[in-house]
Design a protein around this motif. Structure first.
Motif, mmCIF file in Angstrom:
data_model
loop_
_atom_site.group_PDB
_atom_site.id
_atom_site.type_symbol
_atom_site.label_atom_id
_atom_site.label_comp_id
_atom_site.label_asym_id
_atom_site.label_seq_id
_atom_site.Cartn_x
_atom_site.Cartn_y
_atom_site.Cartn_z
ATOM 1 N N ASP A 239 0.931 -1.234 -0.264
ATOM 2 C CA ASP A 239 -0.098 -0.042 0.014
ATOM 3 C C ASP A 239 0.766 1.280 0.092
ATOM 4 O OD1 ASP A 239 -2.495 1.751 0.153
ATOM 5 O OD2 ASP A 239 -2.517 1.499 2.300
ATOM 6 N N ILE A 240 0.782 1.866 -0.997
ATOM 7 C CA ILE A 240 1.683 3.246 -1.108
ATOM 8 C C ILE A 240 0.819 4.409 -1.684
ATOM 9 C CG2 ILE A 240 3.592 4.215 -2.572
ATOM 10 C CD1 ILE A 240 4.865 1.584 -3.021
ATOM 11 N N GLU B 226 4.004 8.171 -7.350
ATOM 12 C CA GLU B 226 4.578 8.960 -8.820
ATOM 13 C C GLU B 226 6.283 9.503 -8.352
ATOM 14 O OE1 GLU B 226 1.974 12.412 -8.543
ATOM 15 O OE2 GLU B 226 0.335 10.897 -9.416
ATOM 16 N N TYR B 227 6.320 9.767 -7.087
ATOM 17 C CA TYR B 227 7.669 9.812 -6.650
ATOM 18 C C TYR B 227 8.535 8.698 -7.152
ATOM 19 C CZ TYR B 227 11.853 10.738 -3.627
ATOM 20 O OH TYR B 227 13.146 10.717 -3.267
ATOM 21 N N LEU B 228 8.550 7.477 -6.785
ATOM 22 C CA LEU B 228 8.944 6.349 -7.091
ATOM 23 C C LEU B 228 9.227 6.424 -8.553
ATOM 24 C CD1 LEU B 228 7.882 3.637 -4.876
ATOM 25 C CD2 LEU B 228 9.909 4.938 -4.397
ATOM 26 N N LEU C 125 9.634 -1.479 -4.970
ATOM 27 C CA LEU C 125 8.471 -0.882 -4.126
ATOM 28 C C LEU C 125 7.289 -0.863 -5.401
ATOM 29 C CD1 LEU C 125 10.054 1.803 -1.958
ATOM 30 C CD2 LEU C 125 9.394 -0.503 -1.069
ATOM 31 N N ILE C 126 7.650 -0.251 -6.533
ATOM 32 C CA ILE C 126 6.491 -0.097 -7.372
ATOM 33 C C ILE C 126 6.173 -1.592 -7.803
ATOM 34 C CG2 ILE C 126 6.108 0.491 -10.071
ATOM 35 C CD1 ILE C 126 8.195 2.697 -9.695
ATOM 36 N N GLU D 53 8.939 -0.610 8.157
ATOM 37 C CA GLU D 53 9.622 0.016 9.219
ATOM 38 C C GLU D 53 9.683 1.547 9.178
ATOM 39 O OE1 GLU D 53 13.416 -1.858 9.779
ATOM 40 O OE2 GLU D 53 12.688 -3.877 10.486
ATOM 41 N N GLY D 54 10.197 1.932 8.322
ATOM 42 C CA GLY D 54 10.239 3.485 8.132
ATOM 43 C C GLY D 54 9.880 4.502 7.024
ATOM 44 N N GLY D 55 9.049 3.623 6.042
ATOM 45 C CA GLY D 55 8.670 4.276 4.768
ATOM 46 C C GLY D 55 9.683 4.403 3.591
ATOM 47 N N ILE D 56 9.249 5.178 2.805
ATOM 48 C CA ILE D 56 10.014 5.314 1.488
ATOM 49 C C ILE D 56 11.529 5.656 1.751
ATOM 50 C CG2 ILE D 56 10.476 6.537 -0.787
ATOM 51 C CD1 ILE D 56 7.261 6.302 -1.266
#
Length: 393
Positions: free
Chosen positions: A8-9, A15-17, A37-38, A69-72
């Motif tokens: 879930d992003i 869009e940043y990725l 991640l994508i 654990e800590g996001g992108i």
């Protein structure tokens, strides 16, 4: 066979990725991590991702673990090791953010908004003089990362409506008071209460849609078929002129009252008032909710109102930049989506006819509009005590 879980992003992060994957100057391992991640957000399995990027399965698992654990940021970028000097200081980051918050035109550029490229170039060009020599070689992805982490979006505009009317709150209260009084005219079963003296207050929400373009096609539309599935239309068109639509919504019955005109003047608004005057019994009160357009307050309009019996028309004006308080705006929005969007005609006369036809169709099953915003702030006692109130601001 169990399906692979989906990561879930947020759309903005997604869009940043994607932007990182398109960048040619960023480190390959960061691009790989962005792709992991994508692909996981698209529902691919860990094994499939590892094979697709040509990395070890454990690399994929580690990246996903760091994201949870800590996001992108933690998933993409390695934490600095102990004792590793900070290359970009907090002061340097603060300078970048301050630049991004400035208007490029005020710094001698032609554009109104920054692009990532322009901001990156400006930072590199002025970093030495500003006392941040390290930033002379900063990469665009790093600038993007700093802005993303600071939640600064200098490339985007969001519009707001400034309350320039010093009496905004009071005028809004006056409009909401009217809506409260309307609600009190209905019984629990939805029927209308008739006052003992027989005088009914008809509240009409009025507004205009000026400059409606009558547009003709230069070729016939191609209707949907089993093969095409949608309407095909020639991209070229012909302008036939404009019409103005003036309309009112009776807030007791939901009936819509239209007036199509060639112009948008006081005389047109007076014609709508005459239409309302002839519609309702002579003893009743016609309360108009409208904005502060000059036609609503012109000398010509005042002269007409003076010719009518005292108290026949009562005006309640929405505050400046408060037209959203007028319930007919909801009707116009619905009309645009249902009928005006994409409309093509052969003449202005046809446009007028189809507008009137739309009102006929709507009035076959009228919808009584109910206002709910801040209604709990208006007490029943206040609404009854104030009675029919007008303002001339």
């Amino acid at each position: 066979m169990a399906h692979a879980s989906i990561l879930d992003i947020e759309q903005e992060d997604y869009e940043y990725l994607q932007s990182l994957c398109r960048c040619r100057t960023i480190q390959a391992q960061i691009v790989d991590r962005a792709k992991i991640l994508i692909y996981k957000a698209q529902g691919e399995s860990i094994a499939a991702i590892a094979e697709r990027i040509d990395v070890n399965v454990n690399t994929v698992k580690l990246c996903l673990k760091k994201f949870k654990e800590g996001g992108i940021d933690l998933a993409l970028y390695d934490k600095p090791r102990p004792g590793h000097p900070v290359e970009i200081t907090d002061d340097a980051i603060a300078w970048i953010v301050a630049l991004a918050c400035q208007r490029p035109a005020d710094l001698g550029y032609s554009q109104e908004l920054w692009t990532l490229k322009n901001l990156h170039q400006h930072i590199q060009k002025n970093a030495q003089e500003a006392g941040f020599p390290r930033l002379a070689t900063i990469t665009k992805p790093m600038v993007q990362k700093i802005l993303h982490k600071s939640e600064i979006k200098p490339f985007k505009i969001k519009y707001y409506c400034e309350k320039r009317d010093p009496e905004f709150e009071q005028k809004m209260h006056d409009v909401l008071l009217v809506y409260k009084q309307i609600s009190l005219q209905f019984k629990e079963d939805g029927s209308l209460t008739v006052p003992e003296d027989g005088v009914v207050v008809h509240t009409v929400s009025c507004d205009e849609k000026p400059g409606r373009q009558a547009i003709a096609t230069t070729g016939e539309d191609l209707r949907p078929t089993a093969d095409t599935g949608c309407v095909y239309r020639d991209a070229e068109y012909k302008r036939l002129g404009t019409l103005s639509l003036l309309a009112g919504i009776d807030l007791l019955t939901g009936e819509a009252i239209p007036l199509v005109s060639e112009s948008h003047k006081s005389s047109d608004f007076i014609n709508l008032l005459k239409k309302l005057d002839s519609k309702y019994p002579g003893r009743d009160v016609i309360r108009i909710i409208c904005d502060n357009h000059s036609a609503h307050k012109s000398r010509e309009t005042k002269n007409y109102l003076a010719s009518r019996p005292e108290g026949r028309f009562v005006f309640v004006f929405t505050p400046t930049h408060g037209s959203w308080l007028n319930m007919i705006e909801s009707f116009f929005s619905k009309m645009t989506k249902q009928m005006l969007k994409g409309i093509r005609v052969k003449s202005k006369e046809e446009l007028a006819e189809r507008i009137y036809l739309y009102f006929e169709e709507v009035n076959k099953e009228p919808v009584v509009y109910r206002w709910t915003y801040k209604m709990d702030e208006i007490s029943q006692d206040e609404a009854v005590k104030v009675g029919v109130k007008s303002n001339s601001n």
